[in-house]
Design an enzyme around this catalytic site. Sequence first.
Site, PDB file in Angstrom:
ATOM      1  N   ARG A 224     109.441 104.350-125.158  1.00 51.14           N
ATOM      2  CA  ARG A 224     108.407 103.252-125.158  1.00 51.14           C
ATOM      3  C   ARG A 224     108.862 102.038-124.397  1.00 51.14           C
ATOM      4  O   ARG A 224     109.885 101.900-123.981  1.00 51.14           O
ATOM      5  CB  ARG A 224     108.176 102.765-126.736  1.00 51.14           C
ATOM      6  CG  ARG A 224     107.777 103.666-127.603  1.00 51.14           C
ATOM      7  CD  ARG A 224     106.162 103.917-127.252  1.00 51.14           C
ATOM      8  NE  ARG A 224     105.368 104.981-128.174  1.00 51.14           N
ATOM      9  CZ  ARG A 224     105.271 106.150-127.776  1.00 51.14           C
ATOM     10  NH1 ARG A 224     105.790 106.942-126.734  1.00 51.14           N
ATOM     11  NH2 ARG A 224     104.604 106.859-128.441  1.00 51.14           N
ATOM     12  N   HIS A 272     102.478 106.811-117.605  1.00 52.18           N
ATOM     13  CA  HIS A 272     102.782 107.358-118.789  1.00 52.18           C
ATOM     14  C   HIS A 272     102.162 108.810-118.978  1.00 52.18           C
ATOM     15  O   HIS A 272     101.302 109.133-119.912  1.00 52.18           O
ATOM     16  CB  HIS A 272     101.804 106.385-119.966  1.00 52.18           C
ATOM     17  CG  HIS A 272     102.515 106.462-121.254  1.00 52.18           C
ATOM     18  ND1 HIS A 272     102.425 105.449-122.034  1.00 52.18           N
ATOM     19  CD2 HIS A 272     102.968 107.483-121.891  1.00 52.18           C
ATOM     20  CE1 HIS A 272     103.112 105.982-123.393  1.00 52.18           C
ATOM     21  NE2 HIS A 272     103.161 107.216-123.447  1.00 52.18           N
TER      22      HIS A 272
END
Length: 309
Positions: A224, A272
Amino acid sequence: MSVLVVAPGRDVSHWVETLKSQHPGMNVYVYPEDHDNEEVEFAITWKHPRGLFKNYPNLKVVASMGAGVDHITSDPEFPEDVKITRVVDKQLTSDLSEFVLALVLNHTRHLSAYKHQEKDSNWNVLKYCRNSDMKVGIMGMGVIGTATAQLLAKNNFKVSGWSRTEKDCEDITSYYGDNSLEDFLQASEILICLLPLTDATSGILNKELFEKLPKGAYVINVGRGEHLEENDLIEMIDSGHLAGAALDVFKEEPLPEDHAFWEHERITITPHTASLTEAESVIPQIVENYERFQDGEELKNLVEQDRGY
């Protein structure tokens, strides 16, 4: 009983169709369309508005649409008595582990460096590293971390993993607990972050940690964005202590156009995209949990909320 799908900014029509085809008769609402809050006992979500679920008095289960659950557990107003489930999907795991392998090879064979040399028509041969000579460390040995470690080991890398508890994986050296973190870092020429995001892991990729890595180490973050202290990374690359980094996750997404990462030639950016959730692949397990909930059975892939994963 009704099911609520909450995924602001996403077209979830395919999810709704697939849910209904998997479980005919399921009554599905999509937030924020009109619905009776008291009917909803089961919700499926990705990045819900903070505080939303406290408005559902009969809510019992919230299922994440993906492998991560920090978008749920980080909500300070999330009801304590509501259960959370996550996705454990073979396709997601395979996609992500293969992506990490690609990033590792991109670094060891200098593919990004050669791409930069193209701009100057620079024919400069760089000495590459053989897989068997490279020590790779993986932070986070859950389902995805373990699969990634095994794939790297099959490709002849020397692999170690660091986790909260000891893991027994063939060909993988296990480090566990805070007391072994420094030894793990010193043995990691390529450091891969696959940790869950919790209070304990937020900001863990920082200057203090980077200084414990061997000089010339390379950092890959597919966990993350909040794991990484961005300025510390730039400082440690510019100082020469780190060789560079590959980043697939960021504190702010999309990454702002004026962010310093874009202009840094030793930072590889991907949007991502390490693994993408497909409805057909993950909905069967969500429907199974829905049916287990209806029958009063134990749910699969239940999150331990005190740990955050």
